[in-house]
Write an enzyme that holds these catalytic residues in place. Structure first.
Site, short mmCIF file in Angstrom:
data_model
loop_
_atom_site.label_atom_id
_atom_site.label_comp_id
_atom_site.label_asym_id
_atom_site.label_seq_id
_atom_site.Cartn_x
_atom_site.Cartn_y
_atom_site.Cartn_z
N SER A 1 0.83 -1.20 0.00
CA SER A 1 0.00 0.00 0.00
C SER A 1 0.87 1.27 0.00
O SER A 1 1.89 1.31 -0.68
CB SER A 1 -0.97 -0.03 1.20
OG SER A 1 -2.00 0.92 1.04
N ASP B 1 -6.93 -3.84 -8.51
CA ASP B 1 -6.57 -2.90 -7.43
C ASP B 1 -6.48 -1.46 -7.96
O ASP B 1 -5.73 -1.16 -8.89
CB ASP B 1 -5.23 -3.33 -6.82
CG ASP B 1 -4.85 -2.49 -5.61
OD1 ASP B 1 -5.65 -1.64 -5.19
OD2 ASP B 1 -3.74 -2.72 -5.08
N HIS C 1 -7.51 -4.47 -3.25
CA HIS C 1 -6.30 -4.00 -2.58
C HIS C 1 -5.99 -4.83 -1.33
O HIS C 1 -4.86 -4.80 -0.83
CB HIS C 1 -6.49 -2.52 -2.19
CG HIS C 1 -5.25 -1.86 -1.69
ND1 HIS C 1 -4.12 -1.68 -2.46
CD2 HIS C 1 -4.94 -1.32 -0.46
CE1 HIS C 1 -3.18 -1.07 -1.75
NE2 HIS C 1 -3.66 -0.84 -0.54
#
Length: 619
Positions: free
Chosen positions: A128, A191, A306
């Site tokens: 991330s 994502d 994600h």
């Protein structure tokens, strides 16, 4: 090769496990608890937590402007910019501040130095937003090792769902330094995070804060993720449409244009799905595949994906073994088509028209681009054999100069040459060889050659041989034309960049025990190709000593003279010079004689008038 390596080894699973462990245990408000370093056998792992504090999230969301990288930490990336040849290398301001918040903690630097000493290779990983910290840490470490002339240490950065970090100039700078092979960007098929910054960052500041809050709560406390403030369906659809629109515009461009992009991918992209994974390195192909994969998703799926990297990574090794022996439907007759079919199947969009047709074309384009570097190497090998006669003629010229009755040596003979046909031919050969090697560097920096080109012994040895043979001629030409008077001395102001690159290749090569043996006779070529440039500077210092009256300047001149003398004597004693250096009428022998004479005069003068030469006047 990279895809096979990470899919068939524990690198991906171990990296993801460490990311999850530190994410669960970390306190985002304490920098020292946002990362973990662990030794697994000979591999050192550095993993960053996926979560950041609320204040850090605000910094990342509100500081989406691009800023320059500091030369103190990332100087190799700014090389071309400092020479005025390229647009500045820029990165996301918020992500850079996030990196320095960890770098500035003493524990990070201490632990990093320890793991460098203990490890034979290093893997740096993050998920991330913190994946950008992993990328910047890798760029810092590569820069640090290069600046400190440390032995080459294999470093691999594995990121999961990383947002884009910087502009197109950053991507080009990483390619130029041959660091693109050090980055593996793992991206799941839907994502939104790795695609989000194709949209100008200020468009979705508030929405991004909500997304980060939702993702962070889902990773740390899944049972409470429903309590996080979520975007409504209309807001999700708006983000999805905006990203799709920007990706579509970029995907339709065949190649990157002359205009520098705000954000641009770098490294190898490892696209994963429930069916397997595919790996790409060409930025244009990466953007096309990002667009095509997202077309098969939905606003909700783009946010939820994600959080699914653990599921995808757990299946990759199994899919890797399974798909090597399995193709859905009819098996294509050619190996090439079979490879494309396997890749298309791994992307999980093989049955979704019209996306699958476009994806197949994208894979074929990526494969063609992947084969081009090897074809370019073959072409360069042919050209190298064609220019070898130029090099052979210069070698013959050097031998003639070294054996000449004039006893001037190779360097001085060329510097003081006349207008003979032989001298003109050698000068032309020097220019032709320089153009060939500049062409090699251009191809390398444009990513038109394989990742390991600069480590292949054939090219490392050939470039070193060329540098030792021809750079003395370039130095001679520089001082013959008096360029040192207008530009400054050769080493700092006139040295072609190709020699700096070749010097780095030579230092990074694997050294055998045989190469460490002491020499029993003089070298065929002086082993420091800048020896004659250093001599020219020392000769100017010696000339200036005779007329300088300022004690401070005089002290500096003598310091430079003594340093060169020590350096030159060391080369001569270790037999790292060729016979032309010690020729009776060479510039070096003349300089040594002049220095001896000057010292003798100063000594005689000091005996007669000792008070006038007390202190700094006498070296």
């Amino acid at each position: 090769m990279l895809a096979n390596h990470v899919a068939s080894s524990p690198l991906l699973s171990e990296s993801w496990r460490l990311c999850c462990d530190i994410t669960t245990a970390a306190s985002p408000s304490i920098p020292g608890q946002s990362f973990v370093m662990k030794q697994v056998g000979s591999i050192g792992y550095v993993a960053f937590s996926s979560i950041i504090s609320e204040a850090e999230a605000g910094i990342c969301c509100c500081n989406g402007n691009l800023v320059a990288l500091d030369d103190q930490f990332f100087s190799p990336l700014n090389k071309q910019i400092n020479e005025g040849e390229e647009e500045p290398v820029l990165v996301h301001a918020g992500f850079l501040r996030l990196f320095f918040s960890i770098y500035d903690s003493p524990s990070f630097q201490t632990q990093m130095m320890e793991i460098i000493q203990k490890s034979k290779s290093i893997v740096i990983t993050g998920h991330s937003i913190r994946a950008t910290t992993a990328s910047l840490s890798t760029l810092w470490l590569l820069s640090h090792l290069q600046k400190s002339n440390s032995p080459s240490l294999p470093i691999l950065c594995i990121t999961f769902g990383s947002p884009l970090l910087g502009n197109e100039s950053l991507s080009r700078a990483i390619l130029r330094e041959r660091w693109d092979g050090n980055f593996c960007q793992v991206v799941s098929k839907h994502d939104i995070m790795p695609r989000l910054l194709f949209v100008p960052p200020l468009h979705f500041i508030n929405q991004l804060k909500f997304l980060l809050n939702f993702w962070h709560l889902s990773m740390t406390s899944p049972q409470f993720q429903t309590l996080a403030t979520q975007l409504n369906n209309e807001e999700k659809a708006e983000i999805f449409r905006s990203v799709m629109a920007c990706l579509e515009v970029l995907a339709q461009a065949e190649e990157a244009g002359s205009e520098t992009r705000a954000f641009w991918p770098f490294g190898s992209y490892f696209f994963c799905s429930e069916e397997g994974a595919i790996c790409m390195e060409n930025a244009t192909s990466v953007i096309k595949m990002m667009h095509l994969m997202l077309m098969t998703g939905s606003p909700c799926a783009s946010i939820e994906d994600h959080l699914k990297y653990g599921d995808y990574i757990g299946k990759i090794s199994y899919q890797f073994l399974k798909q090597r022996n399995s193709v859905d439907g009819d098996i294509p007759e050619s190996c090439y088509e079979a490879g494309v079919a396997l890749a298309l199947q791994s992307s999980a969009i093989s049955s979704q028209e019209p996306v699958s047709t476009a994806a197949k074309d994208c894979l074929k384009m990526a494969r063609r681009m992947g084969r081009t570097p090897n074809l370019n190497v073959a072409d360069l090998a042919i050209k190298l054999s064609m220019i070898n006669p130029y090099r052979a003629q210069i070698e013959w010229y050097k031998a003639c100069c070294d054996d000449s009755d004039e006893q001037m040596g190779y360097y001085d003979s060329f510097k003081l040459r006349g207008v003979s046909k032989r001298d003109s031919k050698v000068n032309m050969n020097r220019i032709m060889l320089g153009k060939f090697w500049d062409g090699v560097i251009d191809k390398l920096e444009n990513n038109d050659l394989p990742h390991d080109f600069h480590r292949r012994s054939k090219w490392v040895n050939a470039s070193q041989f060329y540098m030792l043979l021809v750079e003395p001629l370039d130095i001679a030409e520089y001082y013959r034309n008096g360029l040192h008077r207008s530009k400054g001395h050769y080493v700092k102001h006139g040295r072609p960049r190709r020699y700096e690159i070749f010097e780095r290749w030579w230092k990074e090569r694997r050294v055998s025990d045989k190469e460490n043996n002491k020499r029993s006779r003089l070298a065929s070529s002086t082993q420091d190709s800048c020896f004659w440039a250093e001599l020219e500077e020392a000769r100017e210092c010696l000339d200036n000593v005779r007329s300088e009256s300022d004690p401070n300047k005089l002290d500096l001149l003598w310091q430079n003279i003594n340093n060169f003398e020590k350096y030159a004597v060391g080369l001569v004693e270790s037999k790292q010079v060729s016979k032309d250096v010690l020729a009776r009428n060479s510039s070096y022998v003349s300089w040594v004689d002049d220095l001896r004479e000057l010292r003798s005069q100063l000594w005689q003068f000091s005996v007669k008038v000792p008070t006038l030469v007390n202190g700094k006047l006498v070296p």
